[in-house]
Design a protein around this motif. Structure first.
Motif, PDB file in Angstrom:
ATOM      1  N   GLU A   1      54.099 116.046 -36.190  1.00 47.81           N
ATOM      2  CA  GLU A   1      53.434 116.397 -34.798  1.00 47.81           C
ATOM      3  C   GLU A   1      54.045 117.253 -33.891  1.00 47.81           C
ATOM      4  OE1 GLU A   1      52.653 113.934 -30.705  1.00 47.81           O
ATOM      5  OE2 GLU A   1      51.608 112.981 -32.547  1.00 47.81           O
ATOM      6  N   GLY A   2      53.423 118.268 -33.356  1.00 48.47           N
ATOM      7  CA  GLY A   2      54.030 119.065 -32.307  1.00 48.47           C
ATOM      8  C   GLY A   2      54.559 120.514 -32.921  1.00 48.47           C
ATOM      9  N   SER A   3      54.938 121.244 -32.268  1.00 40.30           N
ATOM     10  CA  SER A   3      55.513 122.673 -32.627  1.00 40.30           C
ATOM     11  C   SER A   3      57.043 122.577 -32.179  1.00 40.30           C
ATOM     12  CB  SER A   3      54.860 123.571 -31.918  1.00 40.30           C
ATOM     13  OG  SER A   3      54.757 123.578 -30.477  1.00 40.30           O
ATOM     14  N   LEU A   4      57.797 123.748 -33.117  1.00 38.85           N
ATOM     15  CA  LEU A   4      59.051 123.946 -32.940  1.00 38.85           C
ATOM     16  C   LEU A   4      59.192 124.890 -31.857  1.00 38.85           C
ATOM     17  CD1 LEU A   4      58.498 122.893 -35.763  1.00 38.85           C
ATOM     18  CD2 LEU A   4      60.663 123.508 -36.427  1.00 38.85           C
ATOM     19  N   TYR A   5      60.356 125.038 -30.810  1.00 38.37           N
ATOM     20  CA  TYR A   5      60.631 126.171 -29.983  1.00 38.37           C
ATOM     21  C   TYR A   5      61.464 127.181 -30.656  1.00 38.37           C
ATOM     22  CZ  TYR A   5      65.462 125.511 -29.444  1.00 38.37           C
ATOM     23  OH  TYR A   5      67.083 125.447 -29.641  1.00 38.37           O
ATOM     24  N   GLY A   6      62.135 126.867 -31.652  1.00 36.46           N
ATOM     25  CA  GLY A   6      62.875 127.969 -32.428  1.00 36.46           C
ATOM     26  C   GLY A   6      63.668 127.399 -33.775  1.00 36.46           C
ATOM     27  N   GLN A   7      64.496 128.089 -34.340  1.00 35.76           N
ATOM     28  CA  GLN A   7      65.091 127.971 -35.527  1.00 35.76           C
ATOM     29  C   GLN A   7      66.005 126.548 -35.488  1.00 35.76           C
ATOM     30  OE1 GLN A   7      67.374 131.806 -35.761  1.00 35.76           O
ATOM     31  NE2 GLN A   7      68.987 130.493 -36.564  1.00 35.76           N
ATOM     32  N   PHE A   8      66.917 126.312 -34.164  1.00 31.84           N
ATOM     33  CA  PHE A   8      67.621 125.357 -34.028  1.00 31.84           C
ATOM     34  C   PHE A   8      67.138 123.911 -34.125  1.00 31.84           C
ATOM     35  CE2 PHE A   8      69.962 129.026 -32.485  1.00 31.84           C
ATOM     36  CZ  PHE A   8      71.070 128.995 -33.376  1.00 31.84           C
ATOM     37  N   ALA A   9      65.839 124.042 -33.797  1.00 30.49           N
ATOM     38  CA  ALA A   9      64.958 122.465 -33.952  1.00 30.49           C
ATOM     39  C   ALA A   9      64.845 122.091 -35.136  1.00 30.49           C
ATOM     40  CB  ALA A   9      63.543 122.727 -33.372  1.00 30.49           C
ATOM     41  N   LEU A  10      65.174 122.722 -36.287  1.00 31.22           N
ATOM     42  CA  LEU A  10      65.117 122.287 -37.710  1.00 31.22           C
ATOM     43  C   LEU A  10      66.752 122.330 -38.243  1.00 31.22           C
ATOM     44  CD1 LEU A  10      62.478 124.546 -39.472  1.00 31.22           C
ATOM     45  CD2 LEU A  10      62.529 122.012 -39.375  1.00 31.22           C
ATOM     46  N   ASP A  11      66.942 121.158 -38.963  1.00 28.80           N
ATOM     47  CA  ASP A  11      68.455 121.125 -39.334  1.00 28.80           C
ATOM     48  C   ASP A  11      68.420 120.188 -40.734  1.00 28.80           C
ATOM     49  OD1 ASP A  11      71.400 121.411 -38.890  1.00 28.80           O
ATOM     50  OD2 ASP A  11      71.359 119.193 -39.342  1.00 28.80           O
ATOM     51  N   ALA A  12      69.152 120.899 -41.912  1.00 30.23           N
ATOM     52  CA  ALA A  12      69.115 120.120 -43.217  1.00 30.23           C
ATOM     53  C   ALA A  12      70.530 119.469 -43.006  1.00 30.23           C
ATOM     54  CB  ALA A  12      69.007 121.069 -44.350  1.00 30.23           C
ATOM     55  N   TYR A  13      70.423 118.188 -43.412  1.00 36.20           N
ATOM     56  CA  TYR A  13      71.969 117.283 -43.278  1.00 36.20           C
ATOM     57  C   TYR A  13      71.695 116.254 -44.295  1.00 36.20           C
ATOM     58  CZ  TYR A  13      75.650 114.800 -41.423  1.00 36.20           C
ATOM     59  OH  TYR A  13      76.946 114.061 -41.239  1.00 36.20           O
ATOM     60  N   GLU A  14      72.642 116.190 -45.355  1.00 34.22           N
ATOM     61  CA  GLU A  14      72.802 115.175 -46.286  1.00 34.22           C
ATOM     62  C   GLU A  14      71.321 114.911 -46.833  1.00 34.22           C
ATOM     63  OE1 GLU A  14      74.689 111.730 -44.345  1.00 34.22           O
ATOM     64  OE2 GLU A  14      76.987 112.805 -44.662  1.00 34.22           O
ATOM     65  N   GLY A  15      70.649 115.744 -47.207  1.00 33.97           N
ATOM     66  CA  GLY A  15      69.408 115.640 -48.119  1.00 33.97           C
ATOM     67  C   GLY A  15      68.202 115.313 -47.305  1.00 33.97           C
ATOM     68  N   ASN A  16      68.316 115.342 -45.942  1.00 40.68           N
ATOM     69  CA  ASN A  16      67.343 115.060 -44.980  1.00 40.68           C
ATOM     70  C   ASN A  16      67.053 116.287 -44.268  1.00 40.68           C
ATOM     71  OD1 ASN A  16      66.811 112.554 -46.068  1.00 40.68           O
ATOM     72  ND2 ASN A  16      68.591 111.642 -44.795  1.00 40.68           N
ATOM     73  N   LEU A  17      66.109 116.429 -43.453  1.00 38.19           N
ATOM     74  CA  LEU A  17      65.348 117.529 -42.832  1.00 38.19           C
ATOM     75  C   LEU A  17      65.242 116.878 -41.292  1.00 38.19           C
ATOM     76  CD1 LEU A  17      64.744 120.450 -42.274  1.00 38.19           C
ATOM     77  CD2 LEU A  17      62.498 119.791 -42.778  1.00 38.19           C
ATOM     78  N   ARG A  18      66.018 117.241 -40.336  1.00 38.60           N
ATOM     79  CA  ARG A  18      65.826 116.966 -38.981  1.00 38.60           C
ATOM     80  C   ARG A  18      64.995 117.894 -38.120  1.00 38.60           C
ATOM     81  NH1 ARG A  18      71.448 114.774 -38.920  1.00 38.60           N
ATOM     82  NH2 ARG A  18      71.942 116.697 -38.568  1.00 38.60           N
ATOM     83  N   VAL A  19      63.945 117.255 -37.521  1.00 41.86           N
ATOM     84  CA  VAL A  19      63.054 118.333 -36.910  1.00 41.86           C
ATOM     85  C   VAL A  19      62.721 117.925 -35.487  1.00 41.86           C
ATOM     86  CG1 VAL A  19      60.810 119.541 -37.037  1.00 41.86           C
ATOM     87  CG2 VAL A  19      61.900 118.702 -39.116  1.00 41.86           C
ATOM     88  N   VAL A  20      62.784 118.727 -34.378  1.00 38.26           N
ATOM     89  CA  VAL A  20      62.598 118.285 -33.141  1.00 38.26           C
ATOM     90  C   VAL A  20      61.258 119.220 -32.630  1.00 38.26           C
ATOM     91  CG1 VAL A  20      63.350 118.247 -30.630  1.00 38.26           C
ATOM     92  CG2 VAL A  20      64.811 117.709 -32.490  1.00 38.26           C
TER      93      VAL A  20
ATOM     94  N   PHE B   1      61.905 113.859 -35.819  1.00 41.57           N
ATOM     95  CA  PHE B   1      61.407 113.377 -37.149  1.00 41.57           C
ATOM     96  C   PHE B   1      62.557 113.577 -38.057  1.00 41.57           C
ATOM     97  CE2 PHE B   1      57.743 114.969 -34.572  1.00 41.57           C
ATOM     98  CZ  PHE B   1      56.694 113.569 -34.702  1.00 41.57           C
ATOM     99  N   VAL B   2      62.603 112.577 -38.990  1.00 35.89           N
ATOM    100  CA  VAL B   2      63.635 112.803 -40.020  1.00 35.89           C
ATOM    101  C   VAL B   2      62.800 112.661 -41.417  1.00 35.89           C
ATOM    102  CG1 VAL B   2      65.712 111.893 -41.230  1.00 35.89           C
ATOM    103  CG2 VAL B   2      65.680 111.657 -38.427  1.00 35.89           C
ATOM    104  N   LEU B   3      62.945 113.769 -42.002  1.00 31.09           N
ATOM    105  CA  LEU B   3      62.185 113.672 -43.356  1.00 31.09           C
ATOM    106  C   LEU B   3      63.153 113.756 -44.564  1.00 31.09           C
ATOM    107  CD1 LEU B   3      59.752 116.661 -42.505  1.00 31.09           C
ATOM    108  CD2 LEU B   3      59.444 114.321 -42.074  1.00 31.09           C
ATOM    109  N   ASP B   4      62.602 113.044 -45.691  1.00 32.57           N
ATOM    110  CA  ASP B   4      63.496 113.137 -46.941  1.00 32.57           C
ATOM    111  C   ASP B   4      63.265 114.364 -47.919  1.00 32.57           C
ATOM    112  OD1 ASP B   4      61.067 112.907 -48.284  1.00 32.57           O
ATOM    113  OD2 ASP B   4      61.356 110.775 -48.834  1.00 32.57           O
ATOM    114  N   GLU B   5      63.778 114.586 -48.920  1.00 37.47           N
ATOM    115  CA  GLU B   5      63.490 115.834 -49.664  1.00 37.47           C
ATOM    116  C   GLU B   5      62.318 115.890 -50.174  1.00 37.47           C
ATOM    117  OE1 GLU B   5      64.811 113.694 -53.971  1.00 37.47           O
ATOM    118  OE2 GLU B   5      66.099 115.364 -53.123  1.00 37.47           O
ATOM    119  N   ASN B   6      61.406 114.831 -49.950  1.00 36.56           N
ATOM    120  CA  ASN B   6      59.900 115.109 -50.416  1.00 36.56           C
ATOM    121  C   ASN B   6      59.061 115.684 -49.127  1.00 36.56           C
ATOM    122  OD1 ASN B   6      60.202 114.561 -53.334  1.00 36.56           O
ATOM    123  ND2 ASN B   6      60.278 112.373 -52.745  1.00 36.56           N
TER     124      ASN B   6
END
Length: 286
Positions: A31-50, A83-88
């Motif tokens: 849900e929502g939209s991202l303000y820019g590239q730093f709102a996405l981050d891959a870390y230890e197999g997961n994706l963090r999204v703000v 949000f934290v998403l796994d590799e799927n």
């Protein structure tokens, strides 16, 4: 009587590039939209999204017997989420309703910790513990006037913010520099801040326009009609090293350093300064 609501969504696709092929490996939505590239981050197999979600709602009143329909639009609002998403790209953890009614202005992830600033009247800086990706926890929420529009990890336990000062009604004033002390993630504090006379810099909207070197304690960016360099120390805070309009200002002015020299690349010239004293060393028009 029927109530309706709409909100923004973001679709995310992960591609597999193995062997030079381009194949869809997973897809998901948040849900929502991202303000820019730093709102996405891959870390230890997961994706963090703000994200910031823009929510609007309305009510429809319909009377079939009398043959009329009325509409009532409700006040729109926003809410922010991590949000934290796994590799799927399946949701495994989340924090929602961060500063309802405000919107995300900057994000910076630093390993297992995420920093988020939002703004409407004051600037809440949230520190979020992501060490357990299935259960993110807000550790602290520091509220100060204004907002940081760009965040940068400035060495161990230091977080630099470039943004705008604001009054108690949320009206922006001038730019400001802020150094946050993140030693205690449950109590992030402001170590130093410096309010500037300038009101605009491309660096507020484009991180490529700012030069930051924690090793050299150096910060540089174009501002108004020139380019400015600041130094920083925990003892003295921010101190201006150079303000120059020698390099003609342009939207794409950039600063860099090589060895013992700082270079300002403007639209018509390259200007060089000694990095120790910031004295003029040369200029090359083009």
């Amino acid at each position: 009587v029927t109530d309706y609501a709409s909100r923004t969504m973001t679709d995310i696709v992960r591609f597999d590039l193995t062997g030079g092929n381009l194949e869809i490996a997973a897809s998901g939505s948040v849900e929502g939209s991202l303000y820019g590239q730093f709102a996405l981050d891959a870390y230890e197999g997961n994706l963090r999204v703000v994200t910031t979600s823009y929510i609007s709602s309305w009510t429809v009143y319909a009377d079939e017997e009398l043959g009329f329909t009325n509409y009532k639009w409700h006040e729109s609002t926003t809410r922010n989420s991590l949000f934290v998403l796994d590799e799927n790209l399946s949701l495994i953890g989340q924090v929602t309703d961060l500063a309802p009614g405000e919107q995300v202005y900057s994000v910076r992830f630093d390993g297992p910790v995420g920093y988020i600033t939002t703004f409407r009247q004051v600037d809440p800086l949230f520190a979020v513990d992501l060490s357990d990706p299935t259960s993110p926890q807000v550790l602290s929420a520091l509220k100060i006037p204004g907002f940081s529009q760009y965040l940068h990890v400035f060495g161990e336990n230091r977080l630099f913010g470039l943004g705008m000062d604001a009054d108690e009604d949320g009206r922006t004033l001038g730019m400001k520099l802020t150094m946050f002390d993140t030693t205690d993630k449950t109590n992030v504090t402001v170590l130093h801040e410096l309010k500037l006379d300038s009101r605009y810099s491309p660096a507020l909207y484009n991180h490529k326009a700012i030069l930051i070197s924690p090793a050299k304690k150096l910060i540089g960016f174009p501002v108004d009609s020139g380019y400015v360099f600041y130094g920083y120390s925990d003892a003295a805070g921010f101190h201006r090293l150079l303000y120059t309009d020698t390099a003609e200002w342009s939207y794409d002015s950039r600063g860099l350093y090589i060895g013992n020299y700082a270079y300002i690349v403007g639209s018509n010239a390259l200007t060089v300064y000694n990095l120790d004293s910031f004295t003029f060393a040369g200029r090359l028009p083009f």
